[in-house]
Design an enzyme around this catalytic site. Structure first.
Site, short mmCIF file in Angstrom:
data_model
loop_
_atom_site.label_atom_id
_atom_site.label_comp_id
_atom_site.label_asym_id
_atom_site.label_seq_id
_atom_site.Cartn_x
_atom_site.Cartn_y
_atom_site.Cartn_z
N ASP A 1 4.12 5.68 4.49
CA ASP A 1 3.43 4.98 3.52
C ASP A 1 5.66 4.14 3.45
OD1 ASP A 1 3.69 6.71 -0.28
OD2 ASP A 1 4.38 4.13 0.49
C1 GLC Z 1 4.15 2.67 -2.13
C2 GLC Z 1 3.17 3.66 -2.52
C3 GLC Z 1 1.93 3.63 -1.79
C4 GLC Z 1 2.13 2.02 -1.64
C5 GLC Z 1 3.58 1.35 -0.52
C6 GLC Z 1 3.76 -0.63 -0.90
O1 GLC Z 1 5.72 3.78 -1.90
O2 GLC Z 1 3.59 5.28 -1.71
O3 GLC Z 1 0.78 4.53 -2.80
O4 GLC Z 1 1.24 1.65 -0.99
O5 GLC Z 1 4.65 2.25 -1.07
O6 GLC Z 1 3.70 -0.52 -2.17
#
Ligand code: GLC
Length: 737
Positions: free
Chosen positions: A271
């Site tokens: 993430d």
């Molecule tokens: C965010 C979210 C995730 C998302 C990623 C990219 O922090 O937790 O769901 O896909 O970053 O934006």
């Protein structure tokens, strides 16, 4: 020139005649270490574009996020393919969670439709829109089981039930990925967030979770396994630490289970910054140690933290990370790009005609928003017929931005059809529409317009009040401790209820709110979630009776925050609640200790929810009868057929969602009282009957037993077929050896 000749002589034959693995090995063999590490690095494309081009030209990027201009993407791609050392195409990614330009209902709303086919079709439409803009990797579906509506990201998933979440996650994967990933209209899906993110303590986003293995296997893993079995091309590790281990650095999770047990051969992406996140977690001293733990655990691509880019060289040189570990991660990234066809067609597909906001896409979005809408109460008010004057009010009656919901990065509010606009269009000159928002937005505390509101209400035949929460109130990092309506919305409803006119209250929110009082004073109650671009039309057509609501709750509505967590598939406990507890007035003064009995309940609030999982009303009524099981005894490898007859006993056509629940009293471990194991949407004309048959593979009743093995246990089981999780027709069967 030399490079081109080499490529033609050595690699064209392989590309033409070699299998996937051979092609990957051929590419890998000509990559430098820096080329390899570059493939494991993903960065946000927003910001200094020249700096980004420099990184790409140097081969230090495998994927770029958050650019949705196809012309810019094609230019970046040209640099990657023609100017970088290895010439490997980039993978362009975006959070495409519920729609792209045409915004669909939030996933929690889509779950209320219980309509796999439509969810899949709408996801396919979304893929068409997103790929037209150059996106080939979507960070969705999110399938985190959520039993705590304080958690803002409950909006992004499919609710509290494991079975429903798995079915819908698989539907989105099929929609996004289509028949083939290499179809330029397909994009890679990403099952997120693996795992247990929704169990954050206190409903506070990013907070610690403690989910023991048995509950992981029974409740949290299955939706991800369903996505993997549907061919999901990638998985995103979650931010949370579970039982002390951050998911992004959890080898048991990402390698032993995901790859070892489930055979997943796609890419695991972290993430945002969750590789480096091990440092604030206190699970790594620095980014170098974080990189070591995460690449070893099985996180292939580092989203945005540059920990791999900056540390893998020294980790491999020191022998702390074997080169094979890096190579295997790179192979997975190359395999994903190859399956997407990027080595053959790296550039954005050129659509003959644009699908953005096209009529079929909008129509499906409207139908899904309609099926997502749950009617929670109707005291003979809806549908509105024979009225001459309607007062439309509330901060969500004309909130084109908030109506879209969270994670709508590409949604354009100028395309949103709001309730007031839709009602005016639908009613035309037949019905006079009075309009007074009364509040400028959901947090507006001003009661200055309530006098005018009161006078208008008294002139109307019926009042339609649109309330709820702004889109910023749900989604990532947006948890709430108080789930009652914000601002002066509740006071506004009290004023309206006091005017003696039928009050229809429509909620638009990203989560279950605490709405007991509002439900009490409203004559009818619709819950539309954040319904997306076409939400206004969807609701308006329901209100005037052109569509019959069929939504069912994918999540329990508690009476108060104090009841949380509250979900339907709870355990028996040793002191089962009677259901009649919870009224302080029932407690005598100077009562003796055991006067109220000993049950798992509260003294001050009933042990039941305000509205249960699976609940939703229709403009017609349905009767279930004739429950039949194909067998009273089945073996673990068998299939149990369950038949039931559904009759539309009302006066208008409608759709019922027939739900199949299975439970058991005793097993090697305690088990939920019941679990959803099947659902079927049945559309019937008045007086029409139909026999619905469920085919239940007994293997789907497996659970993690006392020996920690997931298996089917012989014993006595109960079957319940109903129209919500509370009650229904019951029968029994046994699983025998
Ligand atoms: C965010 C979210 C995730 C998302 C990623 C990219 O922090 O937790 O769901 O896909 O970053 O934006």
């Amino acid at each position: 020139m030399k490079r081109l000749v080499t490529f033609i002589l050595l690699f064209v034959p392989l590309f033409v005649f070699g299998g996937e693995d051979e092609r990957i090995e051929a590419i890998l063999s000509r990559m430098s270490f820096e080329d390899k590490v570059g493939q494991l690095n993903q960065l946000d494309g927003r910001g200094d574009i020249e700096k980004l081009k420099k990184e790409i030209r140097a081969g230090r990027l495998g994927s770029v996020m958050n650019i949705v201009d196809p012309a810019v993407l094609d230019e970046l791609q040209r640099i990657a393919v023609e100017e970088s050392p290895a010439g490997i195409p980039l993978l362009f990614a975006r959070d495409v969670v519920h729609g792209f330009k045409t915004v669909l209902p939030i996933p929690l709303g889509q779950a209320a439709s219980f309509d796999e086919e439509l969810v899949e079709r709408a996801a396919r439409n979304t893929a068409a829109e997103a790929t037209e803009c150059g996106i080939r990797w979507a960070f969705a579906p999110m399938m985190d089981i959520a039993r705590d509506p304080r958690w803002g990201r409950i909006a992004e998933g499919f609710g509290e039930d494991t079975y429903l979440a798995g079915r819908l996650a698989a539907a989105v994967v099929r929609g996004y990925q289509g028949e083939s990933l290499s179809d330029p209209m397909s994009m890679a899906a990403c099952a997120k967030h693996f795992v247990g993110y929704g169990a954050a303590e206190g409903g506070r986003d990013y907070n610690t979770t403690y989910i023991p293995e048995r509950q992981l296997r029974d409740t949290y893993f299955p939706p991800f396994r369903a996505a993997v079995e549907a061919g999901c091309a990638s998985v995103m590790s979650s931010f949370n630490d579970n039982d002390g281990v951050p998911a992004t650095g959890n080898r048991w999770l990402l390698t032993d289970v995901l790859r070892g047990e489930w055979g997943f051969d796609g890419v695991v992406v972290s993430d945002w910054g969750s590789v480096a996140g091990l440092v604030p977690h206190g699970a790594a001293a620095d980014k170098r140690e974080a990189a070591k733990k995460c690449i070893t655990a099985g996180t292939d691509m580092d989203m945005s933290s540059r920990s791999y880019l900056l540390n893998l060289r020294s980790l491999v040189d020191s022998g702390e990370v074997p080169m094979e570990v890096v190579d295997e991660a790179v192979r997975r990234v190359l395999r994903l790009k190859m399956r997407l066809g990027l080595f053959d067609n790296p550039y954005t597909r050129k659509a003959a005609t644009s699908v953005l906001y096209s009529e079929p896409v909008l129509d499906d979005a409207c139908t899904l928003a309609q099926e997502a809408t749950v009617m929670l109460k109707n005291e003979g008010v809806l549908p509105l017929t024979g009225v001459r004057r309607i007062l439309v009010t509330g901060p969500m009656a004309d909130a084109p931005y908030d109506q879209l919901g969270t994670w709508t990065l590409d949604g354009d509010k100028t395309h949103t059809l709001t309730p007031i606009t839709a009602l005016r269009e639908l009613c035309g000159d037949d019905v006079e529409i009075l309009y007074e928002p009364a509040l400028t937005h959901c947090r507006d505390n001003s009661t200055a317009r309530f006098g005018r509101l009161r006078s208008l209400a008294r002139k109307a035949d019926v009042v339609l009040a649109f309330v709820g929460e702004e889109q910023i109130m749900s989604g990532e990092a947006h948890s709430l401790a108080d789930l009652t309506l914000q601002g002066a919305q509740s006071e506004m409803l009290e004023v309206l209820a006091d005017c003696g006119r039928p009050l229809v209250t429509v909620f638009m929110a990203g989560r279950p709110l605490i709405i007991g009082r509002e439900a009490e004073i409203s004559d009818a109650l619709l819950y539309a979630w954040h319904p997306g671009t076409m939400g206004g039309k969807a609701i308006a057509e329901i209100v005037i009776g052109r569509a019959n609501p069929s939504g069912k709750l994918p999540v329990t509505f508690p009476r108060c925050v104090g009841q949380i967590p509250m979900y339907y598939n709870h355990k028996h406990t040793s002191h089962i609640a009677r259901g009649t507890e919870g009224n302080l007035d029932d407690i005598p003064r100077e009562a003796v200790q055991s006067v109220m009995g000993h049950t798992s309940s509260y003294l001050d609030v009933p042990p039941t929810p305000l509205f249960p999982f699976g609940f939703g009303l229709s403009y017609t009524t349905f009767v279930l009868s004739g429950l039949e099981l194909s067998d009273t005894e089945v073996t673990a490898d068998g299939v149990l057929k369950v038949r039931v007859t559904v009759e539309n006993s009302g006066k208008v056509a409608g759709t019922e969602v027939v739900q199949l629940y299975v439970g058991r009293k005793s097993a090697s471990v305690t088990r939920p009282m019941k679990e959803l194991k099947g659902f079927r949407r049945v559309t019937l004309a008045p007086a029409e009957k139909r026999t619905v048959e469920f085919e239940l593979p007994v293997s789907e009743l497996a659970f993690c037993g006392a020996d920690m093995r997931v298996a089917v246990e012989p014993g006595a089981y109960t079957i319940m077929v109903g129209t919500d999780s509370r009650d229904g027709l019951k029968s029994r069967f046994s699983i025998v050896k």
